[in-house]
Enzyme design. Structure first.
Site, PDB file in Angstrom:
ATOM      1  N   SER A   1     -30.970 -49.114  87.217  1.00 42.25           N
ATOM      2  CA  SER A   1     -30.250 -49.589  86.023  1.00 42.25           C
ATOM      3  C   SER A   1     -28.921 -48.853  85.892  1.00 42.25           C
ATOM      4  O   SER A   1     -27.987 -49.346  85.269  1.00 42.25           O
ATOM      5  CB  SER A   1     -31.083 -49.354  84.766  1.00 42.25           C
ATOM      6  OG  SER A   1     -32.333 -49.983  84.901  1.00 42.25           O
ATOM      7  N   ARG A   2     -28.830 -47.654  86.477  1.00 37.92           N
ATOM      8  CA  ARG A   2     -27.601 -46.861  86.355  1.00 37.92           C
ATOM      9  C   ARG A   2     -26.517 -47.294  87.348  1.00 37.92           C
ATOM     10  O   ARG A   2     -25.381 -46.825  87.246  1.00 37.92           O
ATOM     11  CB  ARG A   2     -27.903 -45.373  86.522  1.00 37.92           C
ATOM     12  CG  ARG A   2     -28.684 -44.797  85.338  1.00 37.92           C
ATOM     13  CD  ARG A   2     -28.825 -43.290  85.428  1.00 37.92           C
ATOM     14  NE  ARG A   2     -29.327 -42.712  84.191  1.00 37.92           N
ATOM     15  CZ  ARG A   2     -30.582 -42.306  83.998  1.00 37.92           C
ATOM     16  NH1 ARG A   2     -31.477 -42.411  84.955  1.00 37.92           N
ATOM     17  NH2 ARG A   2     -30.961 -41.785  82.842  1.00 37.92           N
TER      18      ARG A   2
ATOM     19  N   LYS B   1     -41.810 -46.233  93.840  1.00 36.00           N
ATOM     20  CA  LYS B   1     -41.698 -45.023  94.664  1.00 36.00           C
ATOM     21  C   LYS B   1     -40.295 -44.430  94.574  1.00 36.00           C
ATOM     22  O   LYS B   1     -40.064 -43.309  94.985  1.00 36.00           O
ATOM     23  CB  LYS B   1     -42.018 -45.354  96.120  1.00 36.00           C
ATOM     24  CG  LYS B   1     -43.473 -45.606  96.411  1.00 36.00           C
ATOM     25  CD  LYS B   1     -43.597 -45.765  97.914  1.00 36.00           C
ATOM     26  CE  LYS B   1     -45.000 -45.969  98.379  1.00 36.00           C
ATOM     27  NZ  LYS B   1     -45.011 -46.184  99.846  1.00 36.00           N
ATOM     28  N   LYS B   2     -39.338 -45.225  94.093  1.00 35.98           N
ATOM     29  CA  LYS B   2     -37.976 -44.731  93.873  1.00 35.98           C
ATOM     30  C   LYS B   2     -38.005 -43.458  93.032  1.00 35.98           C
ATOM     31  O   LYS B   2     -37.253 -42.534  93.262  1.00 35.98           O
ATOM     32  CB  LYS B   2     -37.183 -45.839  93.177  1.00 35.98           C
ATOM     33  CG  LYS B   2     -35.986 -45.397  92.396  1.00 35.98           C
ATOM     34  CD  LYS B   2     -34.748 -45.688  93.151  1.00 35.98           C
ATOM     35  CE  LYS B   2     -33.460 -45.385  92.444  1.00 35.98           C
ATOM     36  NZ  LYS B   2     -33.510 -44.638  91.224  1.00 35.98           N
TER      37      LYS B   2
ATOM     38  N   HIS C   1     -37.551 -53.772  89.087  1.00 40.53           N
ATOM     39  CA  HIS C   1     -38.549 -53.999  88.029  1.00 40.53           C
ATOM     40  C   HIS C   1     -39.301 -55.300  88.293  1.00 40.53           C
ATOM     41  O   HIS C   1     -40.529 -55.359  88.134  1.00 40.53           O
ATOM     42  CB  HIS C   1     -37.868 -54.115  86.664  1.00 40.53           C
ATOM     43  CG  HIS C   1     -37.095 -52.910  86.234  1.00 40.53           C
ATOM     44  ND1 HIS C   1     -35.728 -52.903  86.158  1.00 40.53           N
ATOM     45  CD2 HIS C   1     -37.494 -51.674  85.853  1.00 40.53           C
ATOM     46  CE1 HIS C   1     -35.315 -51.715  85.725  1.00 40.53           C
ATOM     47  NE2 HIS C   1     -36.366 -50.950  85.544  1.00 40.53           N
TER      48      HIS C   1
ATOM     49  N   GLN D   1     -37.454 -38.193  77.097  1.00 40.62           N
ATOM     50  CA  GLN D   1     -37.251 -37.857  78.501  1.00 40.62           C
ATOM     51  C   GLN D   1     -35.775 -37.677  78.858  1.00 40.62           C
ATOM     52  O   GLN D   1     -35.452 -37.431  80.014  1.00 40.62           O
ATOM     53  CB  GLN D   1     -37.923 -38.884  79.413  1.00 40.62           C
ATOM     54  CG  GLN D   1     -37.259 -40.240  79.457  1.00 40.62           C
ATOM     55  CD  GLN D   1     -38.112 -41.251  80.207  1.00 40.62           C
ATOM     56  OE1 GLN D   1     -39.191 -41.628  79.771  1.00 40.62           O
ATOM     57  NE2 GLN D   1     -37.639 -41.665  81.373  1.00 40.62           N
TER      58      GLN D   1
ATOM     59  N   GLY E   1     -36.038 -51.109  80.437  1.00 43.26           N
ATOM     60  CA  GLY E   1     -35.175 -52.278  80.283  1.00 43.26           C
ATOM     61  C   GLY E   1     -34.011 -52.288  81.252  1.00 43.26           C
ATOM     62  O   GLY E   1     -34.014 -51.558  82.242  1.00 43.26           O
ATOM     63  N   ALA E   2     -33.012 -53.158  80.943  1.00 40.65           N
ATOM     64  CA  ALA E   2     -31.920 -53.453  81.888  1.00 40.65           C
ATOM     65  C   ALA E   2     -32.554 -53.832  83.224  1.00 40.65           C
ATOM     66  O   ALA E   2     -32.251 -53.253  84.271  1.00 40.65           O
ATOM     67  CB  ALA E   2     -30.945 -52.286  82.025  1.00 40.65           C
ATOM     68  N   LEU E   3     -33.434 -54.807  83.145  1.00 44.50           N
ATOM     69  CA  LEU E   3     -34.313 -55.133  84.282  1.00 44.50           C
ATOM     70  C   LEU E   3     -33.528 -55.677  85.475  1.00 44.50           C
ATOM     71  O   LEU E   3     -32.580 -56.439  85.317  1.00 44.50           O
ATOM     72  CB  LEU E   3     -35.359 -56.159  83.844  1.00 44.50           C
ATOM     73  CG  LEU E   3     -36.257 -55.728  82.674  1.00 44.50           C
ATOM     74  CD1 LEU E   3     -37.268 -56.824  82.348  1.00 44.50           C
ATOM     75  CD2 LEU E   3     -36.985 -54.417  82.959  1.00 44.50           C
TER      76      LEU E   3
HETATM   77  P1  AMP Z   1     -36.996 -47.472  84.585  1.00 47.22           P
HETATM   78  O1  AMP Z   1     -36.730 -48.689  83.767  1.00 47.22           O
HETATM   79  O2  AMP Z   1     -35.801 -46.958  85.323  1.00 47.22           O
HETATM   80  O3  AMP Z   1     -37.732 -46.404  83.816  1.00 47.22           O
HETATM   81  O4  AMP Z   1     -37.997 -47.925  85.735  1.00 47.22           O
HETATM   82  C1  AMP Z   1     -39.211 -48.564  85.436  1.00 47.22           C
HETATM   83  C2  AMP Z   1     -40.042 -48.645  86.678  1.00 47.22           C
HETATM   84  O5  AMP Z   1     -39.352 -49.370  87.686  1.00 47.22           O
HETATM   85  C3  AMP Z   1     -40.366 -47.263  87.285  1.00 47.22           C
HETATM   86  O6  AMP Z   1     -41.697 -47.261  87.744  1.00 47.22           O
HETATM   87  C4  AMP Z   1     -39.390 -47.177  88.414  1.00 47.22           C
HETATM   88  O7  AMP Z   1     -39.831 -46.329  89.456  1.00 47.22           O
HETATM   89  C5  AMP Z   1     -39.340 -48.621  88.869  1.00 47.22           C
HETATM   90  N1  AMP Z   1     -38.125 -48.861  89.639  1.00 47.22           N
HETATM   91  C6  AMP Z   1     -36.848 -48.600  89.282  1.00 47.22           C
HETATM   92  N2  AMP Z   1     -35.991 -48.916  90.278  1.00 47.22           N
HETATM   93  C7  AMP Z   1     -36.755 -49.374  91.297  1.00 47.22           C
HETATM   94  C8  AMP Z   1     -36.465 -49.852  92.624  1.00 47.22           C
HETATM   95  N3  AMP Z   1     -35.226 -49.911  93.084  1.00 47.22           N
HETATM   96  N4  AMP Z   1     -37.508 -50.222  93.382  1.00 47.22           N
HETATM   97  C9  AMP Z   1     -38.778 -50.150  92.931  1.00 47.22           C
HETATM   98  N5  AMP Z   1     -39.109 -49.731  91.699  1.00 47.22           N
HETATM   99  C10 AMP Z   1     -38.112 -49.332  90.894  1.00 47.22           C
END
Ligand code: AMP
Length: 273
Positions: free
Chosen positions: A183-184, A145-146, A34, A58, A28-30
């Site tokens: 999101s951070r 890939k981040k 995302h 996690q 979330g916090a899309l």
């Molecule tokens: P998260 O909500 O942080 O767990 O991220 C969910 C998905 O979004 C994961 O596959 C992340 O690698 C991807 N993601 C997060 N930030 C980025 C970004 N800046 N660019 C591409 N994918 C991202």
């Protein structure tokens, strides 16, 4: 768009879905990162499922689980506008049952770099993603890939458990000035955000050095350190696609990763050479 919170309902919906199903798991916090995953899933599949679940297993004790940004209303709107078919938002009790069978991340890949700094983090990631894959049964699942190490571990999980789905890696989405979206990032004060830019700048510098013919990992690392003098670098790693350290950079085989603290915020970024 259907918003589903329980397992029976999403499984019933899944059974009725025809064609391919693209899945984007998130916490979330899309943001635009995302959204890029969701758009890619939208163009490549008949149906798109997004999950939002801040997975407690996690997070390590003392990490930001309690203050992790939650923006349910805005997230719903973003998914709706992006053409998501099903938004799965389970609560913790739906996903976890107490004394469980547990998966473990690979002994090497799961415990170096991010896994070394955050021991057990990737165990929690594989635990929740295995559950989500079993619930959603996607044709393709999209990951950024981040989070390079997470991506590699999940590719291995799919290989090792002979799971019938494809993991699709998606390039890192950045702000115009280079900061990788996360999101951070909202935790960063303006002055910290400025200093955080040195992370992506150091990666760009590394890439330019390599394009100019530099292959020595130590030389590249030194040049990167020099750029990140004003932040607290946890690690710079120059590794192959299985995260084994490289002395010499090889084109199309190398990933350069950085983890750093800027103020109280921990950021990661990387570049694929
Ligand atoms: P998260 O909500 O942080 O767990 O991220 C969910 C998905 O979004 C994961 O596959 C992340 O690698 C991807 N993601 C997060 N930030 C980025 C970004 N800046 N660019 C591409 N994918 C991202």
């Amino acid at each position: 768009m259907q918003i589903i919170k329980n397992i029976e309902e999403i499984q019933a919906l899944r059974e009725k879905m025809e064609g391919s199903v693209g899945f984007v798991p998130t916490m979330g916090a899309l943001h635009q990162g995302h959204l890029t995953l969701i758009q890619r899933a939208r163009t490549e599949n008949d149906r798109v499922v997004v999950s939002i679940f801040v997975n407690p297993t996690q997070f390590l004790p003392g990490e930001d689980l309690d203050k992790y940004p939650r923006r349910e209303e805005a997230d719903r709107k973003i998914c709706e506008l992006a053409g998501v078919d099903v938004l799965f938002m389970p609560d913790i009790e739906t996903m976890y049952h107490g004394d469980e069978v547990k998966l473990k991340a690979p002994a090497y890949l799961g415990y170096v770099l991010e896994g070394n700094r955050r021991p057990g983090h990737f165990d929690g990631v594989v635990q929740v993603v295995m559950k989500l894959f079993n619930i959603v049964q996607p044709t393709r699942a999209y990951f950024g890939k981040k989070d390079a190490q997470q991506l590699r571990i999940l590719q291995k999980m799919v290989e090792d458990f002979f799971m019938p789905l494809e993991i699709v890696p998606v390039d890192t989405v950045r702000e115009e000035d280079g900061l990788a979206l996360s999101s951070r990032n909202i935790y960063l004060k303006p002055e910290e955000r400025k200093r955080a830019l040195s992370i992506s700048r150091s990666l760009k510098r590394a890439s330019r050095l390599i394009m100019a013919g530099e292959t020595d990992a130590d030389a590249i690392e030194m040049a990167m350190k020099d750029i990140m003098k004003e932040i607290d670098v946890e690690y710079i790693a120059i590794v192959d696609r299985d995260f084994r350290p490289l002395r010499k950079v090889e084109i199309k085989k190398t990933i350069i990763l950085v983890a750093a603290r800027v103020g109280a915020t921990r950021l990661i970024d990387n570049i694929w050479i």
